[in-house]
Motif scaffolding. Structure first.
Motif, short mmCIF file in Angstrom:
data_model
loop_
_atom_site.label_atom_id
_atom_site.label_comp_id
_atom_site.label_asym_id
_atom_site.label_seq_id
_atom_site.Cartn_x
_atom_site.Cartn_y
_atom_site.Cartn_z
N ASN A 113 15.19 10.89 -3.13
CA ASN A 113 14.67 10.84 -4.50
C ASN A 113 15.45 9.82 -5.33
N MET A 114 16.75 9.72 -5.10
CA MET A 114 17.54 8.70 -5.79
C MET A 114 17.14 7.30 -5.33
N VAL A 115 16.88 7.14 -4.05
CA VAL A 115 16.37 5.86 -3.54
C VAL A 115 15.08 5.48 -4.28
N THR A 116 14.17 6.43 -4.39
CA THR A 116 12.90 6.16 -5.07
C THR A 116 13.13 5.75 -6.51
N LYS A 117 13.98 6.47 -7.21
CA LYS A 117 14.26 6.16 -8.61
C LYS A 117 14.86 4.76 -8.75
N THR A 118 15.83 4.44 -7.89
CA THR A 118 16.50 3.15 -7.97
C THR A 118 15.54 2.01 -7.62
N LEU A 119 14.70 2.22 -6.62
CA LEU A 119 13.69 1.23 -6.27
C LEU A 119 12.74 0.99 -7.44
N SER A 120 12.39 2.06 -8.14
CA SER A 120 11.43 1.92 -9.24
C SER A 120 11.96 1.00 -10.33
N VAL A 121 13.27 1.01 -10.52
CA VAL A 121 13.87 0.14 -11.53
C VAL A 121 13.75 -1.32 -11.10
N GLU A 122 14.18 -1.60 -9.87
CA GLU A 122 14.15 -2.99 -9.40
C GLU A 122 12.74 -3.52 -9.23
N LEU A 123 11.85 -2.70 -8.68
CA LEU A 123 10.50 -3.18 -8.39
C LEU A 123 9.55 -3.05 -9.58
N GLY A 124 10.09 -2.60 -10.70
CA GLY A 124 9.29 -2.52 -11.92
C GLY A 124 9.63 -3.60 -12.93
N ARG A 125 10.58 -4.47 -12.58
CA ARG A 125 11.05 -5.48 -13.54
C ARG A 125 10.10 -6.65 -13.68
N SER A 126 9.39 -6.99 -12.60
CA SER A 126 8.54 -8.17 -12.63
C SER A 126 7.44 -8.02 -13.68
N SER A 127 7.08 -9.11 -14.30
CA SER A 127 6.02 -9.06 -15.31
C SER A 127 4.63 -9.02 -14.69
N HIS A 128 4.50 -9.47 -13.43
CA HIS A 128 3.16 -9.55 -12.82
C HIS A 128 3.08 -8.92 -11.44
N ASN A 129 4.19 -8.56 -10.82
CA ASN A 129 4.16 -8.07 -9.44
C ASN A 129 4.86 -6.72 -9.31
N LYS A 130 4.51 -5.79 -10.17
CA LYS A 130 5.15 -4.48 -10.18
C LYS A 130 4.71 -3.63 -9.01
N VAL A 131 5.61 -2.72 -8.61
CA VAL A 131 5.31 -1.75 -7.55
C VAL A 131 5.62 -0.36 -8.08
N VAL A 132 4.66 0.55 -7.99
CA VAL A 132 4.89 1.95 -8.34
C VAL A 132 5.62 2.62 -7.19
N CYS A 133 6.73 3.29 -7.49
CA CYS A 133 7.53 3.97 -6.47
C CYS A 133 7.63 5.46 -6.83
N VAL A 134 7.17 6.33 -5.95
CA VAL A 134 7.21 7.76 -6.23
C VAL A 134 7.63 8.54 -4.99
#
Length: 270
Positions: free
Chosen positions: A190-211
């Motif tokens: 769950n911590m991996v998911t949360k941390t990934l969501s921060v990094e993969l949500g930064r892009s302005s056009h190439n976001k990834v939802v992580c759950v």
């Protein structure tokens, strides 16, 4: 428009196999890439792949890919092959899970061993993290075919990453103790998911939802030793659980990224 591409990691049995079956019947024809350690030995996957599109499995297509999630070279190589053939991925579901090398959760500290903990964490936590490392560039090139897309371009996503978690990984919901290896591996996931969501949500056009998603108590080999104590109406078949999870996945957006949710959409307390 190219068919959506889905990677199901840990597809040889249980939830992973059922995800493949239902995604092959998806309303939009999809390419389903089923990964497991020994695809040649998985008769059900081989049978699904042999049927081809439109011959009883729906209109999707199934590709089999060898991948041992405990081996980083396997994960890297698989991502390279998917990139070369498809270019991007719309949805990735990490399903591989180990309760414990013994097949049963530790009920006491005296049952804990370093080897058992490390083996469980390797499969349940490190494996999905490595999948994210090598497949996230492909998810950032996805077409956004899964999940809910708001009208605002800045809030839309390109790909969706799902880690299969378990409610016993919740620290706040742990009232019974035990199951040290499994609990800590899922809490760490769950911590991996949360941390990934921060990094993969930064892009302005190439976001990834992580759950992280909890499938409920499902009648699979992993939970078999504990079915006796589960009420009949709370023991789900793989078919029922996956149907609920796919419906939930279609409601997810960047508003949900980083969260852990049960099969019914209810947030899981950390």
């Amino acid at each position: 428009m190219a068919a959506p591409v889905v990677v199901v990691q840990g597809a040889s049995r249980g939830l992973g196999l059922e995800f493949c079956k239902q995604l092959l019947k998806w309303k939009t024809p999809a390419v389903v890439i089923a990964t497991c350690r020994h695809p040649d030995a998985c008769q059900e996957l081989q049978a699904l792949a042999a049927r081809g599109p439109g011959t009883g499995t729906g209109t999707g297509t199934l590709s089999l890919l060898q991948l041992d999630v405990d081996r980083e070279d396997d994960v890297r190589g698989a991502a390279e092959r998917v990139a070369a053939r498809f270019g991007g991925v719309d949805l990735m579901i990490n399903c591989s899970a180990m309760l414990h090398p013994s097949g049963r959760g530790e009920t006491s500290l005296r049952n804990v061993s370093a080897q058992g903990v490390m083996a469980t964490v390797s499969t349940n936590t490190v494996g999905p993290l490595l999948m994210a490392k090598y497949f996230s560039p492909l998810l950032m090139k996805g077409g956004g075919a899964f999940g809910a897309q708001p009208p605002e371009r800045s809030r839309q996503h390109r790909g969706l990453l799902v880690n299969m978690t378990a409610r016993v990984g919740s620290i706040g919901d742990n009232a019974l103790g035990g199951w040290y290896s499994y609990r800590l591996s899922k809490a760490a996931l769950n911590m991996v998911t949360k941390t990934l969501s921060v990094e993969l949500g930064r892009s302005s056009h190439n976001k990834v939802v992580c759950v992280s998603l909890h499938p409920g108590t499902v009648a699979t080999d992993l939970s078999a030793p504990y079915h006796r104590g589960v009420p009949a109406d709370r023991l789900f078949s793989p078919q029922h659980s996956v149907a609920l999870l796919l419906a939930l996945i279609q409601t997810l957006s960047m508003e949900h990224t980083g969260g852990a949710y049960s099969w019914d959409g209810a947030p899981i307390p950390w």
